[in-house]
Write a protein that holds these residues in place. Structure first.
Motif: not given
Ligand code: ZN
Lengths: 434, 143
Positions: B49-53, B71-75, B110-113, B137-140
């Motif tokens: 989500v954009n704001n996990p806290e 986790v890791i978000a991969v392009g 790109e798809a994000i996984v 995180s900033t990208d997300i």
């Protein structure tokens, strides 16, 4: 060391003879003097003379706490009020209290069994005994008081409460024997240490008699370690006489029950059948000598078992295990008796945090199934299915080890289980047995 | 280059997923990616989500058990074999994938996984060496 060696070491045959003679007498006495008993006997066509052996006691209907409440206040009294010298009452958290009247002879019996209890744990006239059970309508304080009077120990009648003063008294007077509830004993130790900077083991205490609530072997070890004393179990209840029905000897291997005054049976709480020696069940007591309010087959709701074999202390009176539960809490699944606290303890061991759980009993194919729903707390929640599955399996295994039958554990969300007045309703029985 | 994921314990009970999603929607939290792992008795809802806290706070107030994990978000190139290339790198690096799921939106071509492995730090190193794009995180948040 005995208070009444002849009686406490009486041979089994002699004891049975005495019990039978007293049983026959008390049954006739109760039938003739208490309308409640007469009505119950007449309803099933039982006559006092039908009781010919000790085993015949099983024909007598049970007496429950509810029966006693119904005749509040004096309906069970077998003598005119002029013969009653003292009244005690058990607190009524639900409904009316139960009222008991003691004749002069009853008070003598109480004194006798309490004196035996104190001597059994090594109390002599050299001791200073601090009685921190409540004095008053509750039987704890005065019961110990009468026993200590007989033994000739120096009594400090502190009664309950006023923790700082209790500790001051122990320190200043050099108290050697402490009598109170086990939880209060632990509180006293903590208070002495934390609030007063007194190491409880520096006090002169050598023994303590603890009861009036359920406690565990772990608590015993803790009390003994903290105070450097020997902690003994005392058992009793107002309906029978108060403290003194049973007490541990110095071997601490079960409580000797004063069989010349109280006749014990252990029954299956569901069927009312008398259980074979050694099996756990509900303790049922008959007073063999009580005049004021004779009790025939009183259901104590307390779960215990007889300990077979003789005690090395030389006393011949049967021993009972410490009370391990209340029959109201008992669940019977596929013939196995189990208690919610066993399950609670097992979950606590696995999770390390105070669990919220619920036990659900069903009978889908004529066979009892037991499901334990356990709330997943923050502390144990894992992001991975396999670790939650592992947790679930571990819970199932540990609970099975604790209660002896297979259970199904389901993990549920927190606060999804009902809580009533802070305490959750632990058992849901959907078997449709009642 | 790890990002935060929020996990929620769910009973297999009608309406619980809906209630969880409503709780975070009320706080204006946007879901970027979501998956549910379930067994016959319970499930685990995992979300980026954009704001996990804020999401965690809203869910806990609604009575859910939650946990924030990394986790890791991969392009991944949006073409056949795109994901397989990434998995090949991990396989050769002796890394086990615990789970993976995809974002709803794409980032350009790109798809994000989302990836969770048994060794996240090593995974990050290997993928960066191989020139795979990782999202921060900033990208997300700015997606
Ligand atoms: Zn003994």
């Amino acid at each position: 060391m005995y208070w009444n060696k002849d009686m406490e070491t009486l041979s089994k045959e002699k004891l049975r003879e005495l019990q039978l003679e007293r049983l026959k007498r008390i049954v006739r006495y109760a039938y003739e003097r208490v309308p409640y008993y007469r009505k119950n006997f007449d309803a099933i066509g039982l006559k006092p003379e039908d009781i010919k052996t000790l085993e015949d006691i099983r024909y007598i209907p049970f007496t429950s706490k509810a029966d006693l409440r119904e005749v509040y206040p004096f309906g069970m009294f077998a003598v005119p009020m002029s013969e009653i010298m003292e009244i005690h009452s058990s607190s009524g958290t639900t409904g009316k209290p139960v009222v008991m009247g003691y004749t002069k002879a009853d008070l003598e019996v109480w004194k006798e069994v309490m004196a035996r209890s104190l001597v059994m744990m090594g109390v002599t006239k050299e001791d200073i005994i601090q009685i921190a059970y409540g004095y008053g309508l509750f039987t704890g304080g005065l019961g110990f008081h009468y026993g200590a009077l007989a033994v000739g120990a120096t009594i400090v009648p502190a009664s309950a409460g006023n923790t700082r003063r209790q500790i001051e008294l122990m320190q200043d007077f050099g108290t050697t024997v402490l009598c109170c509830t086990p939880s209060y004993a632990l509180y006293l130790a903590e208070y002495a240490q934390d609030e007063m900077g007194i190491d409880p083991s520096s006090l002169k205490l050598k023994a303590g008699s603890f009861g009036a609530e359920m406690w565990t072997e772990e608590m015993r070890k803790e009390i003994e370690k903290r105070f450097g004393l020997k902690a003994y179990n005392v058992y009793g209840l107002t309906e029978i006489i108060g403290p003194g029905v049973a007490h541990e000897c110095q071997l601490q291997k079960g409580l000797h029950l004063q069989e010349d005054h109280f006749y014990p049976e252990i029954i299956d709480p569901e069927t009312g059948e008398v259980l074979p020696e050694g099996q756990k069940g509900e303790l049922v007591l008959t007073t063999l000598t009580k005049e004021g309010v004779p009790m025939l087959r009183f259901r104590t709701r307390d779960i215990t078992a007889f300990i077979p074999g003789e005690c090395a202390c030389g006393r011949t009176f049967i021993r009972i295990e410490r009370i391990t539960g209340r029959s109201d809490d008992m669940i019977k699944v596929r013939g196995v008796m189990l208690f919610p606290y066993q399950i609670e303890k097992a979950i606590l061991e696995v999770q390390g945090v105070e669990p919220h759980y619920q036990i659900i009993l069903t009978r889908p194919h004529h066979l009892d199934e037991i499901e334990v729903q356990v709330e997943v707390s923050k502390e144990v929640f894992s992001d991975e299915v396999k670790s939650l599955e592992a947790l679930r399996k571990k819970l199932e295994k540990r609970i099975e080890e604790a209660v002896g039958i297979r259970v199904k554990v389901t993990l549920v969300e927190p606060k999804s289980l009902p809580r009533s007045e802070g305490k959750a309703k632990r058992v849901i029985d959907k078997r449709g047995l009642n | 280059m790890k990002i935060k994921q929020i996990s929620v314990f769910l009973e297999n009970k009608k309406g619980r997923l809906y209630e969880a999603l409503t709780a975070i929607a009320k706080e204006g939290v946007n879901i970027r990616a979501l998956t549910i792992a379930d067994t016959s008795d319970f499930g685990i809802l995992r979300m980026i989500v954009n704001n996990p806290e804020l999401a965690k706070k809203a869910l806990e107030e609604a009575g859910f058990t939650t946990k924030i994990t990394s986790v890791i978000a991969v392009g991944v190139k949006d073409q056949p074999g795109g994901l397989a290339e990434v998995l090949k790198i991990l396989y050769e690096g002796d890394i086990n994938v615990e789970y993976l799921y995809a974002f709803v939106e794409k980032s350009g071509e790109e798809a994000i996984v989302v990836l969770r492995t048994d060794n996240l730090d090593k995974t990050v190193n290997l993928l960066q060496q191989a020139g795979v794009k990782l999202f921060s995180s900033t990208d997300i948040e700015s997606l």
